[in-house]
Design an enzyme around this catalytic site. Structure first.
Site, PDB file in Angstrom:
ATOM      1  N   VAL A  60      77.682  53.053 -42.055  1.00  0.00           N
ATOM      2  CA  VAL A  60      78.901  52.420 -42.555  1.00  0.00           C
ATOM      3  C   VAL A  60      80.015  52.343 -41.510  1.00  0.00           C
ATOM      4  O   VAL A  60      80.950  51.564 -41.667  1.00  0.00           O
ATOM      5  CB  VAL A  60      79.401  53.172 -43.814  1.00  0.00           C
ATOM      6  CG1 VAL A  60      80.043  54.515 -43.432  1.00  0.00           C
ATOM      7  CG2 VAL A  60      80.366  52.327 -44.624  1.00  0.00           C
ATOM      8  N   TYR A  61      79.925  53.119 -40.422  1.00  0.00           N
ATOM      9  CA  TYR A  61      80.979  53.080 -39.415  1.00  0.00           C
ATOM     10  C   TYR A  61      81.048  51.682 -38.793  1.00  0.00           C
ATOM     11  O   TYR A  61      80.097  51.230 -38.149  1.00  0.00           O
ATOM     12  CB  TYR A  61      80.742  54.115 -38.322  1.00  0.00           C
ATOM     13  CG  TYR A  61      80.814  55.559 -38.764  1.00  0.00           C
ATOM     14  CD1 TYR A  61      81.332  55.928 -40.006  1.00  0.00           C
ATOM     15  CD2 TYR A  61      80.343  56.578 -37.935  1.00  0.00           C
ATOM     16  CE1 TYR A  61      81.390  57.245 -40.398  1.00  0.00           C
ATOM     17  CE2 TYR A  61      80.407  57.903 -38.323  1.00  0.00           C
ATOM     18  CZ  TYR A  61      80.914  58.232 -39.560  1.00  0.00           C
ATOM     19  OH  TYR A  61      80.957  59.543 -39.949  1.00  0.00           O
ATOM     20  N   SER A  62      82.183  51.026 -38.992  1.00  0.00           N
ATOM     21  CA  SER A  62      82.393  49.663 -38.486  1.00  0.00           C
ATOM     22  C   SER A  62      81.259  48.736 -38.902  1.00  0.00           C
ATOM     23  O   SER A  62      80.831  47.869 -38.133  1.00  0.00           O
ATOM     24  CB  SER A  62      82.572  49.671 -36.960  1.00  0.00           C
ATOM     25  OG  SER A  62      83.810  50.246 -36.612  1.00  0.00           O
TER      26      SER A  62
END
Length: 350
Positions: A60-62
């Protein structure tokens, strides 16, 4: 660099883990950082040179960009590090694009492998609790990934203690892979993990990876009582992770932190990191930085040892109150406490 066993597994990890939430800067993660591939390469080089052998990311990071950048940076040297990533958060708008269903866990893993450019994930972590998917379904999906060689170890993140114990018990009952670690928020700013999660880790032999050990920068020494927040800062504004419920107590803790940092002639951030590293069951701290200078300073914390008096002063300034049933146990159960119990209650028995 010191290396510690990750729970009851045979895996040994550095006491500092490189965090990559700053990689990419896409969407809401722009508030955290926007490290591009060139800077990410420099920072990975710095971490490897310092002896860091675990890098942590999440799908989900960026929106996957963090994994993509990490994959690019690790090309040709993937075997030098352990890679941890996570699954659970929304990765699309469809009804099955989030959660810990068999569908999302398996498809999420395969997507992470593609973005990372690797054939396996060393530590695959469920990023958050999913109360609508049976644990058996999630654990069977993780087992399949382990059997296929796509995942080597599994862990949890942000679980409550009863949820984690239910998962461990279910896995043991069914002969499925057990979580070897939990990744949790734990710092001088907020020590709630000491009520249940740290004792659980001691009792069950779980490794503890700590995210945001500097409380999102609150423990960097830049936030002082009576002073305005630094220009461009996230904390104590509209950014609420981690939340601050008692600013006065936080400032009291920061004053002690700054005093001890001055005595050691090091930045406050190093003292805050060294403090958390000295706590029971803690395996590794996930550190990230917007700048190379911040990262270099954080890496130096691995070589800082605080005295018993330093630790006691910081303990006293930041100690959480004993809530029920712990105050009652401190009064009436002190004759039969386990090592896990004593991680919380020990200081209250003198």
């Amino acid at each position: 660099m010191e290396y510690r066993a990750l729970g009851k597994s045979g895996l040994r990890v550095s006491v500092l883990t490189m965090g990559t939430m700053t990689f990419g800067g896409r969407g809401p993660f722009k508030n955290v950082g926007s490290t591009d591939a060139a800077q990410a390469r420099r920072q990975v080089d710095m971490c490897l040179d310092a002896g860091v052998n675990l890098i942590d990311t999440a799908d989900v990071y960026s929106d996957g960009l963090s994994e993509e950048i990490l994959g690019q940076v690790l090309q040709g040297r993937r075997d030098r590090v352990l890679v941890a990533t996570k699954v659970r958060m929304p990765m699309g708008r469809g009804p099955n694009d989030a959660g810990l269903s068999r569908h999302h866990v398996i498809s999420g893993c395969e997507a992470s492998l593609r973005r990372l450019g690797t054939d396996h994930i060393d530590l695959y972590q469920v990023h958050e609790w999913d109360g609508q998917t049976p644990l058996e379904e999630t654990l069977h999906a993780l087992d399949l990934l382990v059997q296929q060689g796509k995942v080597r170890y599994v862990g949890a993140s942000n679980y409550a203690s009863w949820q984690l114990m239910k998962a461990l018990g279910t896995a043991e009952r069914l002969g499925l892979p057990q979580f070897v670690s939990q990744q949790i928020y734990y710092s001088l700013q907020a020590r709630e993990a000491e009520y249940e999660l740290i004792p659980l880790a001691v009792d069950q032999g779980l490794g503890v990876l700590v995210w945001s050990p500097l409380a999102g920068g609150l423990l960097s020494g830049k936030y002082r009582r009576g002073h305005e927040a630094p220009a461009g800062s996230r904390q104590l504004t509209d950014w609420d992770e981690p939340p601050v419920y008692d600013q006065e107590r936080l400032h009291d803790t920061i004053e002690v932190l700054l005093k001890i940092a001055d005595q050691h002639a090091v930045p406050a951030a190093q003292v805050a990191l060294a403090y958390t590293l000295a706590k029971p069951a803690v395996t590794s701290l996930v550190i990230g930085a917007r700048t190379d200078e911040q990262l270099a300073g954080n890496l130096a914390a691995a070589s800082l040892t605080l005295s018993a008096d330093d630790l006691a002063q910081l303990d006293q300034a930041s100690a959480p109150p004993l809530i029920y049933p712990y105050w009652h146990q401190a009064k009436t159960a002190r004759d039969r406490l386990s090592p896990a119990d004593l991680t919380l209650l020990g200081p209250h028995l003198t």
